[in-house]
Design a protein around this motif. Structure first.
Motif, PDB file in Angstrom:
ATOM      1  N   SER A  99      -9.264   5.209  -3.410  1.00 22.45           N
ATOM      2  CA  SER A  99      -8.742   6.510  -3.827  1.00 22.45           C
ATOM      3  C   SER A  99      -9.764   7.285  -4.657  1.00 22.45           C
ATOM      4  O   SER A  99     -10.471   6.717  -5.498  1.00 22.45           O
ATOM      5  CB  SER A  99      -7.461   6.315  -4.643  1.00 22.45           C
ATOM      6  N   THR A 100      -9.845   8.574  -4.414  1.00 18.07           N
ATOM      7  CA  THR A 100     -10.723   9.423  -5.227  1.00 18.07           C
ATOM      8  C   THR A 100     -10.140   9.619  -6.628  1.00 18.07           C
ATOM      9  O   THR A 100     -10.857   9.991  -7.554  1.00 18.07           O
ATOM     10  CB  THR A 100     -10.919  10.794  -4.562  1.00 18.07           C
ATOM     11  N   THR A 101      -8.842   9.402  -6.767  1.00 18.80           N
ATOM     12  CA  THR A 101      -8.205   9.408  -8.084  1.00 18.80           C
ATOM     13  C   THR A 101      -8.333   8.014  -8.684  1.00 18.80           C
ATOM     14  O   THR A 101      -8.088   7.016  -8.005  1.00 18.80           O
ATOM     15  CB  THR A 101      -6.719   9.785  -7.971  1.00 18.80           C
ATOM     16  N   HIS A 102      -8.727   7.934  -9.936  1.00 15.04           N
ATOM     17  CA  HIS A 102      -8.929   6.634 -10.580  1.00 15.04           C
ATOM     18  C   HIS A 102      -7.574   5.996 -10.885  1.00 15.04           C
ATOM     19  O   HIS A 102      -6.836   6.460 -11.764  1.00 15.04           O
ATOM     20  CB  HIS A 102      -9.735   6.808 -11.871  1.00 15.04           C
ATOM     21  N   VAL A 103      -7.239   4.939 -10.138  1.00 13.43           N
ATOM     22  CA  VAL A 103      -5.966   4.238 -10.326  1.00 13.43           C
ATOM     23  C   VAL A 103      -6.256   2.803 -10.747  1.00 13.43           C
ATOM     24  O   VAL A 103      -6.967   2.067 -10.047  1.00 13.43           O
ATOM     25  CB  VAL A 103      -5.128   4.246  -9.031  1.00 13.43           C
ATOM     26  N   ARG A 121      -2.360  17.187 -10.166  1.00 19.59           N
ATOM     27  CA  ARG A 121      -3.792  17.436 -10.399  1.00 19.59           C
ATOM     28  C   ARG A 121      -4.345  16.515 -11.487  1.00 19.59           C
ATOM     29  O   ARG A 121      -5.175  16.896 -12.306  1.00 19.59           O
ATOM     30  CB  ARG A 121      -4.024  18.901 -10.758  1.00 19.59           C
ATOM     31  N   ALA A 122      -3.853  15.273 -11.440  1.00 18.54           N
ATOM     32  CA  ALA A 122      -4.301  14.268 -12.412  1.00 18.54           C
ATOM     33  C   ALA A 122      -5.475  13.486 -11.838  1.00 18.54           C
ATOM     34  O   ALA A 122      -5.554  13.263 -10.634  1.00 18.54           O
ATOM     35  CB  ALA A 122      -3.149  13.319 -12.741  1.00 18.54           C
ATOM     36  N   ASN A 123      -6.369  13.066 -12.692  1.00 21.99           N
ATOM     37  CA  ASN A 123      -7.528  12.309 -12.227  1.00 21.99           C
ATOM     38  C   ASN A 123      -7.490  10.841 -12.618  1.00 21.99           C
ATOM     39  O   ASN A 123      -8.435  10.102 -12.380  1.00 21.99           O
ATOM     40  CB  ASN A 123      -8.828  12.942 -12.734  1.00 21.99           C
ATOM     41  N   LYS A 124      -6.390  10.406 -13.230  1.00 19.12           N
ATOM     42  CA  LYS A 124      -6.278   8.988 -13.581  1.00 19.12           C
ATOM     43  C   LYS A 124      -4.809   8.573 -13.641  1.00 19.12           C
ATOM     44  O   LYS A 124      -3.930   9.378 -14.004  1.00 19.12           O
ATOM     45  CB  LYS A 124      -6.968   8.694 -14.907  1.00 19.12           C
ATOM     46  N   GLY A 125      -4.559   7.340 -13.259  1.00 16.49           N
ATOM     47  CA  GLY A 125      -3.202   6.826 -13.276  1.00 16.49           C
ATOM     48  C   GLY A 125      -3.189   5.325 -13.459  1.00 16.49           C
ATOM     49  O   GLY A 125      -4.164   4.629 -13.157  1.00 16.49           O
ATOM     50  N   LEU A 126      -2.082   4.813 -13.967  1.00 16.75           N
ATOM     51  CA  LEU A 126      -1.914   3.385 -14.216  1.00 16.75           C
ATOM     52  C   LEU A 126      -0.669   2.903 -13.488  1.00 16.75           C
ATOM     53  O   LEU A 126       0.423   3.418 -13.706  1.00 16.75           O
ATOM     54  CB  LEU A 126      -1.774   3.126 -15.715  1.00 16.75           C
ATOM     55  N   PRO A 147       0.801  -1.231   0.000  1.00 16.89           N
ATOM     56  CA  PRO A 147       0.000   0.000   0.000  1.00 16.89           C
ATOM     57  C   PRO A 147       0.828   1.272   0.000  1.00 16.89           C
ATOM     58  O   PRO A 147       0.381   2.294  -0.514  1.00 16.89           O
ATOM     59  CB  PRO A 147      -0.831  -0.130   1.285  1.00 16.89           C
ATOM     60  N   ASP A 148       2.052   1.229   0.563  1.00 22.76           N
ATOM     61  CA  ASP A 148       2.880   2.444   0.602  1.00 22.76           C
ATOM     62  C   ASP A 148       3.200   2.936  -0.812  1.00 22.76           C
ATOM     63  O   ASP A 148       3.159   4.147  -1.086  1.00 22.76           O
ATOM     64  CB  ASP A 148       4.181   2.182   1.371  1.00 22.76           C
ATOM     65  N   ALA A 149       3.530   1.984  -1.710  1.00 27.01           N
ATOM     66  CA  ALA A 149       3.847   2.369  -3.092  1.00 27.01           C
ATOM     67  C   ALA A 149       2.622   2.950  -3.788  1.00 27.01           C
ATOM     68  O   ALA A 149       2.729   3.921  -4.552  1.00 27.01           O
ATOM     69  CB  ALA A 149       4.370   1.158  -3.861  1.00 27.01           C
ATOM     70  N   ILE A 150       1.459   2.392  -3.509  1.00 28.40           N
ATOM     71  CA  ILE A 150       0.225   2.897  -4.115  1.00 28.40           C
ATOM     72  C   ILE A 150      -0.072   4.301  -3.599  1.00 28.40           C
ATOM     73  O   ILE A 150      -0.428   5.210  -4.362  1.00 28.40           O
ATOM     74  CB  ILE A 150      -0.956   1.957  -3.817  1.00 28.40           C
ATOM     75  N   ASN A 151       0.072   4.485  -2.290  1.00 26.61           N
ATOM     76  CA  ASN A 151      -0.197   5.813  -1.706  1.00 26.61           C
ATOM     77  C   ASN A 151       0.758   6.868  -2.243  1.00 26.61           C
ATOM     78  O   ASN A 151       0.365   8.023  -2.481  1.00 26.61           O
ATOM     79  CB  ASN A 151      -0.101   5.744  -0.184  1.00 26.61           C
ATOM     80  N   SER A 152       2.027   6.494  -2.440  1.00 26.08           N
ATOM     81  CA  SER A 152       3.007   7.439  -2.989  1.00 26.08           C
ATOM     82  C   SER A 152       2.618   7.851  -4.406  1.00 26.08           C
ATOM     83  O   SER A 152       2.731   9.031  -4.783  1.00 26.08           O
ATOM     84  CB  SER A 152       4.403   6.814  -2.991  1.00 26.08           C
ATOM     85  N   PHE A 153       2.150   6.886  -5.189  1.00 23.10           N
ATOM     86  CA  PHE A 153       1.733   7.180  -6.554  1.00 23.10           C
ATOM     87  C   PHE A 153       0.501   8.085  -6.564  1.00 23.10           C
ATOM     88  O   PHE A 153       0.427   9.044  -7.339  1.00 23.10           O
ATOM     89  CB  PHE A 153       1.451   5.876  -7.294  1.00 23.10           C
ATOM     90  N   ILE A 154      -0.448   7.793  -5.691  1.00 20.26           N
ATOM     91  CA  ILE A 154      -1.656   8.630  -5.601  1.00 20.26           C
ATOM     92  C   ILE A 154      -1.276  10.053  -5.200  1.00 20.26           C
ATOM     93  O   ILE A 154      -1.815  11.034  -5.730  1.00 20.26           O
ATOM     94  CB  ILE A 154      -2.650   8.025  -4.590  1.00 20.26           C
ATOM     95  N   GLY A 155      -0.302  10.168  -4.277  1.00 18.00           N
ATOM     96  CA  GLY A 155       0.172  11.499  -3.887  1.00 18.00           C
ATOM     97  C   GLY A 155       0.790  12.247  -5.042  1.00 18.00           C
ATOM     98  O   GLY A 155       0.561  13.455  -5.211  1.00 18.00           O
ATOM     99  N   ALA A 156       1.573  11.536  -5.872  1.00 20.05           N
ATOM    100  CA  ALA A 156       2.184  12.162  -7.051  1.00 20.05           C
ATOM    101  C   ALA A 156       1.120  12.613  -8.040  1.00 20.05           C
ATOM    102  O   ALA A 156       1.233  13.685  -8.654  1.00 20.05           O
ATOM    103  CB  ALA A 156       3.145  11.177  -7.719  1.00 20.05           C
ATOM    104  N   LEU A 157       0.057  11.809  -8.187  1.00 21.80           N
ATOM    105  CA  LEU A 157      -1.037  12.186  -9.087  1.00 21.80           C
ATOM    106  C   LEU A 157      -1.755  13.428  -8.575  1.00 21.80           C
ATOM    107  O   LEU A 157      -2.136  14.311  -9.366  1.00 21.80           O
ATOM    108  CB  LEU A 157      -2.033  11.023  -9.223  1.00 21.80           C
ATOM    109  N   ASN A 158      -1.936  13.513  -7.265  1.00 26.72           N
ATOM    110  CA  ASN A 158      -2.608  14.685  -6.684  1.00 26.72           C
ATOM    111  C   ASN A 158      -1.799  15.952  -6.908  1.00 26.72           C
ATOM    112  O   ASN A 158      -2.354  17.023  -7.199  1.00 26.72           O
ATOM    113  CB  ASN A 158      -2.844  14.463  -5.192  1.00 26.72           C
ATOM    114  N   ILE A 159      -0.486  15.843  -6.772  1.00 28.30           N
ATOM    115  CA  ILE A 159       0.381  17.003  -6.995  1.00 28.30           C
ATOM    116  C   ILE A 159       0.255  17.499  -8.436  1.00 28.30           C
ATOM    117  O   ILE A 159       0.246  18.707  -8.705  1.00 28.30           O
ATOM    118  CB  ILE A 159       1.849  16.645  -6.678  1.00 28.30           C
TER     119      ILE A 159
END
Length: 311
Positions: A270-274, A247-252, A233-245
């Motif tokens: 996550s509110t960001t679509h990952v 201002r992206a709404n989707k990530g793979l 989960p730490d790697a996923i959370n780090s990626f979600i944080g990078a997407l938020n910075i």
């Protein structure tokens, strides 16, 4: 004497790999196994009907493939393998023959068969029989063809993942970009996708522009990882944080390994679509979209045209 079937080659191949006592390739052991079995030049020269490979080399490959899935052999780096402790222990039992029935006592082998759709428990039991005793009449020709296709595809997927896991990180990131473009992301244009790994670009490894102006972007994180080393989960959370910075709404997020249950839960909440792609799914997509594979044979199967004989 004809070239032994792949099951009959398992024990000789395992024995020669133990004697080598180092990572080896099939090509390195081919002559040694042939010499141990007393095969002559005519037998070694016998080729498959396609003419592209010798029968002996092809059967050695399958013997190695099946023993690897049972945990008797393990891949080290590109094209190389070595004997595991389980393989040494089995050889020490001095069995008269190592075949699919013997491999079926290893949970890894049975699990691999079932996970690849090669069979239910009943099918696996039949598959585990020695080749000479398996009932070929239990299924229709169409079913046997489909079973063979699934088996070949499962083996190819496993080989793909072995190669992918041996890639340097930068090549793995490039592979993911190539795959997405081949799938039609970025309108299929290579100029619409870019690998960013190593550039320090805010914790993402690549980006695909969905439109020419870059108004819609998909950011990518690619973690190669070895089999058994799951993404947490730490790697996923780090990626979600990078997407938020950004201002992206989707990530793979793509890995050649797997995800823990907690990692998948964090991505779902996550509110960001990952979207998470694991190793099995990655190999499936590579196969479907022709990345890292080529068509070796095309088989045409005909059936009766009822319309031709209609009233």
């Amino acid at each position: 004497m004809s070239v032994p079937d792949y099951q009959s080659l398992m024990q000789p191949l395992l024995r020669c790999a133990v004697r080598a006592d180092r990572p080896v390739t099939i090509l390195e052991l081919q002559d040694v196994v042939a010499q141990d079995l007393g095969l002559d030049e005519a037998q070694l020269a016998e080729r498959l009907r396609s003419g592209k490979q010798t029968v002996f080399h092809n059967r050695l490959h399958w013997a190695k493939q099946y023993m690897t899935r049972a945990g008797l052999l393990e891949s080290t780096r590109r094209g190389q393998f070595q004997v595991t402790a389980a393989g040494r222990n089995l050889l020490a039992e001095d069995l008269p023959l190592i075949n699919n029935r013997v491999l079926a006592k290893y949970p890894e082998f049975v699990g691999w068969l079932k996970s690849r759709g090669i069979g239910s428990e009943a099918d696996t039991a039949v598959f585990a029989l020695p080749a000479a005793t398996a009932d070929a009449n239990a299924t229709t020709p169409e079913e046997r063809i489909e079973a063979a296709r699934r088996e070949l595809e499962a083996s190819l997927k496993a080989d793909l993942l072995d190669r992918v896991r041996a890639m340097p990180p930068s090549e793995f990131e490039g592979l993911i970009i190539d795959l997405l473009v081949r799938m039609g992301y970025g309108q299929g244009g290579e100029e619409m996708a870019q690998a960013l790994g190593g550039s320090g670009d805010g914790g993402v490894d690549g980006v695909v522009h969905q439109d020419p102006l870059g108004l819609d972007r998909v950011y990518i994180q690619a973690k190669r990882y070895r089999e058994g080393n799951s993404v947490g989960p730490d790697a996923i959370n780090s990626f979600i944080g990078a997407l938020n910075i950004k201002r992206a709404n989707k990530g793979l997020f793509v890995t050649a390994s797997s995800y823990t249950k907690q990692a998948r839960e964090h991505a779902e909440r996550s509110t960001t679509h990952v979207v998470l792609i694991d190793g099995d799914r990655l190999a499936e997509l590579m196969l479907r979209h022709g990345v890292g594979v080529i068509v070796r044979h095309t088989i045409e199967i005909k059936t009766l045209d009822e319309g031709f004989f209609g009233d």
